[in-house]
Scaffold this motif. Sequence first.
Motif, PDB file in Angstrom:
ATOM      1  N   MET A   6       0.855  -1.179   0.000  1.00 43.34           N
ATOM      2  CA  MET A   6       0.000   0.000   0.000  1.00 43.34           C
ATOM      3  C   MET A   6       0.891   1.228   0.000  1.00 43.34           C
ATOM      4  SD  MET A   6      -1.413   0.000   3.938  1.00 43.34           S
ATOM      5  CE  MET A   6      -1.918  -1.682   3.892  1.00 43.34           C
ATOM      6  N   ALA A  52      -8.284   6.941   3.435  1.00 43.91           N
ATOM      7  CA  ALA A  52      -7.996   5.888   2.457  1.00 43.91           C
ATOM      8  C   ALA A  52      -8.510   6.388   1.117  1.00 43.91           C
ATOM      9  CB  ALA A  52      -8.677   4.584   2.853  1.00 43.91           C
ATOM     10  N   TYR A  67      -6.849  -2.812   2.108  1.00 43.70           N
ATOM     11  CA  TYR A  67      -6.339  -1.561   1.578  1.00 43.70           C
ATOM     12  C   TYR A  67      -5.067  -1.740   0.764  1.00 43.70           C
ATOM     13  CZ  TYR A  67     -10.157   0.361   3.965  1.00 43.70           C
ATOM     14  OH  TYR A  67     -11.447   0.638   4.311  1.00 43.70           O
ATOM     15  N   LYS A  70      -3.973   0.826  -2.088  1.00 42.84           N
ATOM     16  CA  LYS A  70      -4.695   2.073  -1.806  1.00 42.84           C
ATOM     17  C   LYS A  70      -3.710   3.103  -1.273  1.00 42.84           C
ATOM     18  CE  LYS A  70      -8.821   0.273  -2.471  1.00 42.84           C
ATOM     19  NZ  LYS A  70      -9.617   0.588  -3.596  1.00 42.84           N
ATOM     20  N   ILE A  72      -3.062   5.480   1.664  1.00 42.25           N
ATOM     21  CA  ILE A  72      -3.419   5.719   3.054  1.00 42.25           C
ATOM     22  C   ILE A  72      -2.688   6.970   3.517  1.00 42.25           C
ATOM     23  CG2 ILE A  72      -3.388   4.811   5.417  1.00 42.25           C
ATOM     24  CD1 ILE A  72      -5.145   3.206   3.408  1.00 42.25           C
TER      25      ILE A  72
END
Length: 173
Positions: A6, A52, A67, A70, A72
């Motif tokens: 992520m 997010a 996630y 994604k 963050i």
Amino acid sequence: MTEVRMRVNGVVESLDIEPWVSLLDALRDHLGLTGPKKGCDQGACGACTVLADGVRINACLALAMQYADKEITTIEGIAKDGEGRHPLQEAFVRHDGLQCGYCTSGQICSAIAMLDEHAAGMPSVLTPSVQPASAVLSDDEIRERMSGNLCRCGAYNGILDAIRDVAGRETVS
């Protein structure tokens, strides 16, 4: 163990974690980001709020695996490079929107997303129909939209003042 990739605060991270590790625990225990706090660990207090893909979430209720791939953003990543503090951080200081500070990172992340939601015309309990982005954000609307974030110290007046300041409002409605 499962590999989860992520982007956290602009940096691609690769974590080897168990599938049941929460996003909050991944951020705190595996990446050393201590801004998001473990308050209630039930999604009721908002101390763990992060963004997010620009949407506010309770990191304690989310599995890190959800996630993968994604973006963050935690309190540590909200200021743009070289800009110092985010305008909401400055406003929280200016208006005494914090006391012990435990909830502050979640409050600020939530406020950032809340202002974006309002600007995009997203409805709330008080404004069930989508309104134009130019509509005034009332104090009641701010309170409603921030209701998922609790402050045990009771700094709500300063938090409201800080959000109102950044939203460009001067007076209490």
